[in-house]
Design a protein around this motif. Structure first.
Motif, PDB file in Angstrom:
ATOM      1  N   ASP A  97      38.974  20.754  56.879  1.00 53.38           N
ATOM      2  CA  ASP A  97      38.223  21.543  56.140  1.00 53.38           C
ATOM      3  C   ASP A  97      38.424  21.804  54.326  1.00 53.38           C
ATOM      4  OD1 ASP A  97      36.460  20.967  58.504  1.00 53.38           O
ATOM      5  OD2 ASP A  97      37.111  23.120  58.954  1.00 53.38           O
ATOM      6  N   TYR A  98      38.992  21.582  53.900  1.00 52.57           N
ATOM      7  CA  TYR A  98      39.663  20.981  52.790  1.00 52.57           C
ATOM      8  C   TYR A  98      39.632  20.107  52.206  1.00 52.57           C
ATOM      9  CZ  TYR A  98      41.594  25.629  54.385  1.00 52.57           C
ATOM     10  OH  TYR A  98      41.275  27.001  55.012  1.00 52.57           O
ATOM     11  N   PRO A  99      39.266  19.711  51.086  1.00 49.83           N
ATOM     12  CA  PRO A  99      39.556  18.856  49.987  1.00 49.83           C
ATOM     13  C   PRO A  99      40.323  17.942  49.594  1.00 49.83           C
ATOM     14  CG  PRO A  99      39.574  20.129  47.922  1.00 49.83           C
ATOM     15  CD  PRO A  99      39.077  21.222  49.954  1.00 49.83           C
ATOM     16  N   ASP A 124      31.825  13.154  53.349  1.00 45.59           N
ATOM     17  CA  ASP A 124      31.920  14.734  52.847  1.00 45.59           C
ATOM     18  C   ASP A 124      33.388  14.798  52.147  1.00 45.59           C
ATOM     19  OD1 ASP A 124      32.088  17.596  52.887  1.00 45.59           O
ATOM     20  OD2 ASP A 124      31.871  17.959  54.767  1.00 45.59           O
ATOM     21  N   SER A 150      34.448  17.876  50.631  1.00 44.35           N
ATOM     22  CA  SER A 150      35.228  19.204  50.921  1.00 44.35           C
ATOM     23  C   SER A 150      35.612  18.897  52.181  1.00 44.35           C
ATOM     24  CB  SER A 150      33.959  20.201  51.050  1.00 44.35           C
ATOM     25  OG  SER A 150      33.622  20.090  52.520  1.00 44.35           O
ATOM     26  N   LYS A 151      36.170  18.142  52.910  1.00 45.70           N
ATOM     27  CA  LYS A 151      36.997  17.457  53.578  1.00 45.70           C
ATOM     28  C   LYS A 151      38.020  16.274  53.489  1.00 45.70           C
ATOM     29  CE  LYS A 151      34.085  18.726  57.416  1.00 45.70           C
ATOM     30  NZ  LYS A 151      33.026  19.295  58.304  1.00 45.70           N
ATOM     31  N   ASP A 201      40.651  26.418  43.532  1.00 43.53           N
ATOM     32  CA  ASP A 201      40.412  24.612  44.246  1.00 43.53           C
ATOM     33  C   ASP A 201      40.684  23.775  42.397  1.00 43.53           C
ATOM     34  OD1 ASP A 201      41.175  24.538  46.742  1.00 43.53           O
ATOM     35  OD2 ASP A 201      38.269  24.662  47.204  1.00 43.53           O
TER      36      ASP A 201
END
Length: 184
Positions: free
Chosen positions: A11-13, A118, A120-121, A175
């Motif tokens: 769950d991170y870019p 997504d 962000s993932k 970020d």
């Protein structure tokens, strides 16, 4: 010959995950990794791809029966070559065992890439090919089965440890700073 495969998403870019991958070891969950040494690092001026070669030192709890059969030891070495392509946002790591590779070959490929829908993932994809070499097929099967089980355990611990590294970096580096470094 046996195969291992694992997929998940973080769950991170991608910029955050790719920056964190360099800090993955050591961590509390993957205590079998005792050292990581960079042997070579270079950027291709034409493509911008960063290539890094590392030597990873591991200490495994190898069953006594296996050590007795192969005459090995509990310290092993792995060669990892990675490529980070900032344009396509794909981080690929390929590793192969150097220790006892005449008895057991473990070839692993890991990729980190942005989630298709997504941003962000980040998608994590891991595959491994495990093959034992021995005079008896029954022994090969036993070594391969043990190796796949060990690989699965280490992968689960590695993922949990990497989540801790991801969380820690998220608390210390904004970020937008990660996005800037990913484009360099």
């Amino acid at each position: 010959m046996k195969f291992f495969s694992s997929q998940c998403s973080f769950d991170y870019p991608w910029a955050h995950v790719s920056a964190s991958a360099w800090k993955k070891y050591p961590n509390e969950m993957s205590t079998h990794v005792v050292a990581v040494d960079v042997l070579r690092r270079e950027v291709n001026p034409a493509t911008g791809v960063l290539t890094t070669e590392r030597l990873i030192t591991c200490k495994q709890n190898i069953p006594r029966w296996l050590l007795a059969v192969v005459g090995g030891r509990d310290t092993s070495y792995v060669r990892e070559v990675s490529e980070v392509d900032p344009k396509t946002q794909v981080f690929t790591l390929r590793s192969v065992n150097l220790t006892m590779n005449n008895l057991l070959s473990v070839q692993e490929t890991v990729t980190y890439s942005p989630h298709a829908t997504d941003p962000s993932k980040t998608v994590f994809d891991q595959t491994a090919r495990i093959e034992a070499y021995a005079a008896f097929q029954k022994l090969c099967n036993k070594i391969e089965d043990w190796s796949v089980d060990r690989f699965r355990q280490n992968a689960q611990l590695g993922r949990a440890g990497f989540e801790m590294v991801l969380d820690k970096l998220a608390q210390t580096v904004p970020d937008n700073m990660l996005a800037v470094t990913a484009k360099l």
